[in-house]
Write an enzyme that holds these catalytic residues in place. Sequence first.
Site, short mmCIF file in Angstrom:
data_model
loop_
_atom_site.label_atom_id
_atom_site.label_comp_id
_atom_site.label_asym_id
_atom_site.label_seq_id
_atom_site.Cartn_x
_atom_site.Cartn_y
_atom_site.Cartn_z
N ALA A 9 29.80 -44.01 125.80
CA ALA A 9 28.26 -43.57 125.96
C ALA A 9 28.33 -41.90 126.34
CB ALA A 9 27.41 -44.37 127.05
N GLY A 10 29.46 -41.36 126.63
CA GLY A 10 29.62 -40.08 127.09
C GLY A 10 29.49 -39.12 126.25
N ASP A 66 43.60 -27.68 122.95
CA ASP A 66 44.36 -26.49 123.39
C ASP A 66 44.72 -25.70 122.11
OD1 ASP A 66 43.80 -26.87 126.20
OD2 ASP A 66 45.13 -28.51 125.81
N HIS A 120 47.93 -30.42 130.15
CA HIS A 120 46.56 -30.04 129.84
C HIS A 120 45.45 -29.64 131.11
CE1 HIS A 120 42.67 -29.74 127.92
NE2 HIS A 120 41.94 -30.77 128.83
P1 NAX Z 1 31.08 -37.81 130.09
O1 NAX Z 1 30.75 -37.72 131.65
O2 NAX Z 1 29.85 -37.37 129.12
O3 NAX Z 1 31.48 -39.47 129.82
C1 NAX Z 1 32.35 -40.01 130.05
C2 NAX Z 1 31.97 -41.51 129.96
O4 NAX Z 1 33.12 -42.22 130.48
C3 NAX Z 1 30.72 -42.10 130.77
O5 NAX Z 1 29.76 -42.69 129.74
C4 NAX Z 1 30.99 -42.84 131.74
O6 NAX Z 1 30.25 -44.05 131.95
C5 NAX Z 1 32.50 -43.39 131.18
N1 NAX Z 1 33.43 -44.07 131.91
C6 NAX Z 1 33.77 -43.86 133.28
N2 NAX Z 1 34.62 -44.60 133.74
C7 NAX Z 1 34.85 -45.57 132.60
C8 NAX Z 1 35.65 -46.60 132.52
N3 NAX Z 1 36.34 -47.03 133.61
N4 NAX Z 1 35.84 -47.53 131.31
C9 NAX Z 1 35.23 -47.14 130.34
N5 NAX Z 1 34.27 -45.89 130.41
C10 NAX Z 1 34.06 -45.40 131.54
O7 NAX Z 1 32.42 -36.84 129.64
P2 NAX Z 1 32.78 -36.35 128.53
O8 NAX Z 1 32.29 -35.00 128.40
O9 NAX Z 1 32.48 -37.47 127.19
O10 NAX Z 1 34.47 -36.24 128.71
C11 NAX Z 1 35.01 -37.11 128.89
C12 NAX Z 1 36.60 -36.91 129.53
O11 NAX Z 1 37.32 -35.90 128.68
C13 NAX Z 1 36.37 -36.18 130.91
O12 NAX Z 1 37.56 -36.79 131.62
C14 NAX Z 1 37.03 -34.71 130.53
O13 NAX Z 1 37.46 -33.86 131.53
C15 NAX Z 1 37.91 -34.88 129.37
N6 NAX Z 1 38.03 -33.87 128.38
C16 NAX Z 1 39.19 -33.66 128.21
C17 NAX Z 1 39.96 -32.66 127.02
C18 NAX Z 1 41.17 -32.72 126.48
O14 NAX Z 1 41.27 -31.66 125.96
N7 NAX Z 1 42.10 -33.63 127.03
C19 NAX Z 1 38.68 -31.87 126.58
C20 NAX Z 1 37.35 -32.10 126.84
C21 NAX Z 1 37.12 -32.92 128.03
O15 NAX Z 1 36.87 -32.04 129.41
#
Ligand code: NAX
Length: 327
Positions: free
Chosen positions: A13-14, A159, A187
């Site tokens: 849902a994120g 990246d 990362h």
């Molecule tokens: P959002 O906060 O929009 O969405 C995260 C979603 O994860 C929320 O809906 C939340 O309810 C859900 N969630 C939390 N705990 C959970 C669990 N235990 N089980 C299932 N769902 C759970 O974040 P968003 O912008 O979608 O980013 C998600 C992640 O990607 C973050 O940790 C962010 O830092 C990381 N990223 C990583 C990148 C990479 O290159 N590796 C780049 C983009 C991003 O920053």
Amino acid sequence: AQAPVNVTVTGAAGQIGYALLFRVASGQLLGADTPVRLKLLEIPPAVKAAEGTAMELDDCAFPLLSGIDIYDDPTQAFDGANVALLVGARPRTKGMERGDLLEANGGIFKPQGEAINAGAADDVRVLVVGNPANTNALIARSHAPDVPADRFTAMTRLDHNRALSQLSAKLGVGVADISRLSIWGNHSATQYPDIFHAEVAGKPASELVDEAWLTDDFIPTVAKRGAAIIEARGASSAASAANAAIDHVHDWVNGTPEGDWTSAAIVSDGSYGVPEGIISSFPVVSRGGAWEIVQDLEISDFSRQRIDASVQELTEERDAVAALGLI
Ligand code: NAX
């Protein structure tokens, strides 16, 4: 007809989930001949929002989408998973210490690793996107002893793509003219985007730019691009992150083009002096459905220092999660 491939997506849902799911369902993850069944995992307060996204997925009438299930229980969500995209994570909030952040994420990635171990398909491939991605992948992996270690990866493809884009803009060439770029390490802001083996239309990239541009411009711009996106957009990278996740899994399953490579964080086998067992980004090719580290690259002092600094950060994160009993 081919049986559907089960794709589990956490954090469905994120904002990355919203950019990712439609592309998975349209066939861009696994190809236009492969039907997919989506298994979405969310925390209970976000299940309703995931249901809303599922309604929109239904309304796309994607021919390849054979079903959507939504769970708040990892054991069910990972049951039968062939591909697992671990996007949901606990973000760092103001005043949070690194130990708190790692512990909160341990509470997510330990049970998810256990659930993958218990019920995922034999061919499961795991990509961790949620930060701190490398160390979250390490935690999940260490709780899935029955799954081959090389099935756990973390995403540095965004990246890599950012580095391609910056170099192409600097040189006024298309991204398709650039090959053999590499991202090393974590990362995080310490990552090292390496152009010393890159070629631009067959010429060494390092002959086309000077060291000052690398040090003062290219490396920090790539490493801090996430912050620049937040500053400009008022929200963190989502569509580009989803795109990179698609690229990573697509290449893992289908292979990388002959003569080129990409970047992915995979379990180190000790190559290039990166301690065995940590999940670090390397230049990689994909052959026969598995990542292989590109071997025998010459590493200059300039590169060595920067690779070592990022790997040092990864070993500190490993030691911190070990001290917390998370691995
Ligand atoms: P959002 O906060 O929009 O969405 C995260 C979603 O994860 C929320 O809906 C939340 O309810 C859900 N969630 C939390 N705990 C959970 C669990 N235990 N089980 C299932 N769902 C759970 O974040 P968003 O912008 O979608 O980013 C998600 C992640 O990607 C973050 O940790 C962010 O830092 C990381 N990223 C990583 C990148 C990479 O290159 N590796 C780049 C983009 C991003 O920053």
